[in-house]
Write an enzyme that holds these catalytic residues in place. Structure first.
Site, short mmCIF file in Angstrom:
data_model
loop_
_atom_site.label_atom_id
_atom_site.label_comp_id
_atom_site.label_asym_id
_atom_site.label_seq_id
_atom_site.Cartn_x
_atom_site.Cartn_y
_atom_site.Cartn_z
N GLU A 226 5.20 2.80 -43.78
CA GLU A 226 4.57 2.63 -42.60
C GLU A 226 4.50 1.17 -42.76
O GLU A 226 4.22 0.57 -41.54
CB GLU A 226 3.24 3.26 -42.89
CG GLU A 226 3.49 4.73 -41.75
CD GLU A 226 3.86 5.09 -40.26
OE1 GLU A 226 3.30 4.15 -39.64
OE2 GLU A 226 4.41 6.37 -40.25
N GLU B 209 10.01 2.03 -34.86
CA GLU B 209 10.85 3.20 -34.83
C GLU B 209 12.62 2.25 -36.68
O GLU B 209 13.12 2.71 -37.14
CB GLU B 209 11.78 4.45 -34.99
CG GLU B 209 10.58 5.15 -34.44
CD GLU B 209 9.59 6.74 -35.21
OE1 GLU B 209 10.54 6.44 -36.19
OE2 GLU B 209 8.92 6.93 -34.47
MG MG Z 1 5.99 6.60 -38.19
#
Ligand code: MG
Length: 504
Positions: A299, A270
């Site tokens: 991502e 995160e």
């Molecule tokens: Mg993610």
């Protein structure tokens, strides 16, 4: 950013309102996930729905739509920034302008119910109970794809919502290259004399108290360069990152008392998302160039930190005494090599969210092949459970005994979302290509062996973060690495790393 065109200036004024309202809605949603008392759920849902409707109205406002149309007819007069602004507005506006309101309303109605049906069906392991909802969701997505328009394949229209310009054909080509390579690598790892799929450290014997895990998370965030004056960390059941403003980026993590690796990975993942949001060029704030460009690039950033940095053997060696200082009784007997192995266990499993770095992309390939066939009509929803089992056998060599461990495991379809999964695997591919390029100028393993993250962070900041969403994913990748996406880098990365860990 240079804005000279007067229509663009007007568009930016209007977008600012959209941006502000989006952030206000995000505050309510963040609070819902982090702080909400149980009885407040219904009231909060109403508040969020109200703001969502206001936002839709802003996107559909006639003056705005007319201005955007006008800008599109004058593209040759615009500079690079202005063109990117129009492109991003076209892209965001597509969903509102092309899909009839009745279809959006019907989808909301179907998915509101589908989520509860899915929850119950999963806990009772009854796919047939979820099947009517799945049929409706596939049908509505086929209609939506038609309205969004596509060249070859209805699935293209959905993929494009998450990863601009991605097509099913290109995804199939990329996945066609990594699939056999991953299956083969996993088999060789499993045959290795050093193979180990479980760890005695997380078999329930030891407890890793929450306060120490929190301190470890804070240590990692600060090491990675998270600006604590422009964001914070809290706890939620499913870790996530949200931007309430460029200078207010929130992440969450969670603490499992029996496994400190879970919060370690979540926090690093995160924080990777958060750095991307915090470090976009400030002049893009509250313009259509703010935030990250796509789910796949986002991502790529989070997985880069989580796997390529956080689970890098040299970095784990550096971290070993740090782990031991936080958990002296639990971890004192471990060697550096055992730590390396502990963070890099490879095991074919049923559940995607528990998957390791090597098997993870196969979970995504399974969903891609299934969704693609559902959207084209080649696969009937009633056969999805059986097809899932067949594909699980093909990819992992194991077959889930229940649908809860198979076709019912993910929440995404119940929300109506299809086309989202491939961006996760693309993130792995983008990340590996960025890493290969970064190594031309950064002594990656050596820096990590000393726990130095500064040069790695700066490279990502300069090549990815600062650009916000000015460039499309592929453009950005070419700018950073000189080449279009090539899956060979991901295979090479895994081969090199795991051959060493498991002496292949
Ligand atoms: Mg993610």
């Amino acid at each position: 950013m240079k804005i000279t065109n007067s229509s663009i200036k007007q568009l930016l004024n209007h977008y600012k309102e959209i941006s502000v309202l989006t952030k206000i809605k995000a505050v309510l949603e963040w609070d819902l996930n982090v702080n909400l008392p149980p009885k407040a759920a219904e009231g909060r849902a109403g508040q969020v729905e109200y703001l969502a409707n206001q936002l839709t109205a802003l996107w559909k406002k006639k003056e705005f739509v007319d201005l955007l149309k006008k800008a599109n007819t004058n593209l040759d007069k615009l500079n690079e920034d202005e063109k990117a602004i129009v492109r991003n507005l076209n892209y965001a506006n597509k969903y509102y302008s092309r899909i009839p309101e009745e279809i959006i309303a019907e989808k909301e109605k179907v998915t509101a119910k589908a989520f509860m049906v899915w929850q119950k069906a999963r806990s009772e392991n009854k796919f047939r109970d979820f099947l009517p909802s799945l049929k409706e969701i596939v049908r509505l997505n086929q209609i939506i794809a038609k309205h969004l328009e596509y060249k070859e394949n209805p699935y293209d229209a959905l993929l494009d919502l998450f990863e601009p310009e991605l097509t099913a054909k290109h995804t199939a080509e990329l996945f066609g290259i990594i699939k056999p390579a991953l299956i083969d690598l996993i088999k060789r790892i499993q045959k290795s004399k050093d193979y180990q799929s479980e760890s005695p450290l997380v078999d329930g014997k030891f407890i890793y108290p929450q306060p120490e895990q929190k301190h470890l998370s804070q240590f990692l965030m600060s090491k990675m360069g998270f600006d604590t004056a422009a964001g914070r960390m809290d706890i939620s059941a499913h870790p996530f990152t949200t931007s309430l403003d460029q200078f207010d980026v929130r992440i969450t993590t969670r603490y499992l008392e029996k496994d400190f690796r879970d919060s370690y990975s979540s926090t690093v993942h995160e924080t990777g998302h958060a750095l991307y949001e915090q470090e976009a060029s400030p002049e893009y704030a509250q313009t259509p160039l703010e935030g990250g460009v796509s789910f796949g690039i986002h991502e790529a950033m989070s997985r880069f930190w989580e796997n390529m940095v956080g689970k890098n053997p040299e970095f784990i060696r550096f971290m070993s005494p740090v782990f031991q200082s936080f958990f002296p009784e639990q971890l004192s007997g471990l060697t550096e090599n055992e730590f390396v192995r502990l963070f890099n266990l490879v095991k074919p499993s049923f559940i995607r969210i528990e998957a390791d770095e090597v098997t993870y992309s196969l979970h995504i390939i399974l969903r891609f092949e299934l969704e693609n066939a559902l959207m084209s009509g080649e696969l009937k929803p009633e056969d999805a459970g059986e097809t899932w089992r067949e594909k699980s056998k093909e990819l992992f060599g194991i077959v889930p005994e229940t649908d809860s461990q198979g076709v019912l495991q993910d929440v995404h379809w119940s929300y109506g979302a299809m086309g989202y999964f491939p961006s996760y695997a693309l993130g792995n591919l983008y990340g590996a290509q960025l890493l290969a390029r970064m190594k031309d100028s950064v002594d990656f393993d050596k820096d990590l062996s000393k726990g130095k993250l500064g040069r790695i962070h700066s490279w990502l900041k300069e090549n990815i973060h600062v650009h916000g969403s000015k460039y499309l994913p592929e453009e950005l990748l070419i700018k950073a690495t000189g080449k279009p996406l090539d899956p060979k880098y991901f295979i090479e990365y895994l081969e090199k790393k795991y051959s060493k860990i498991y002496s292949l």
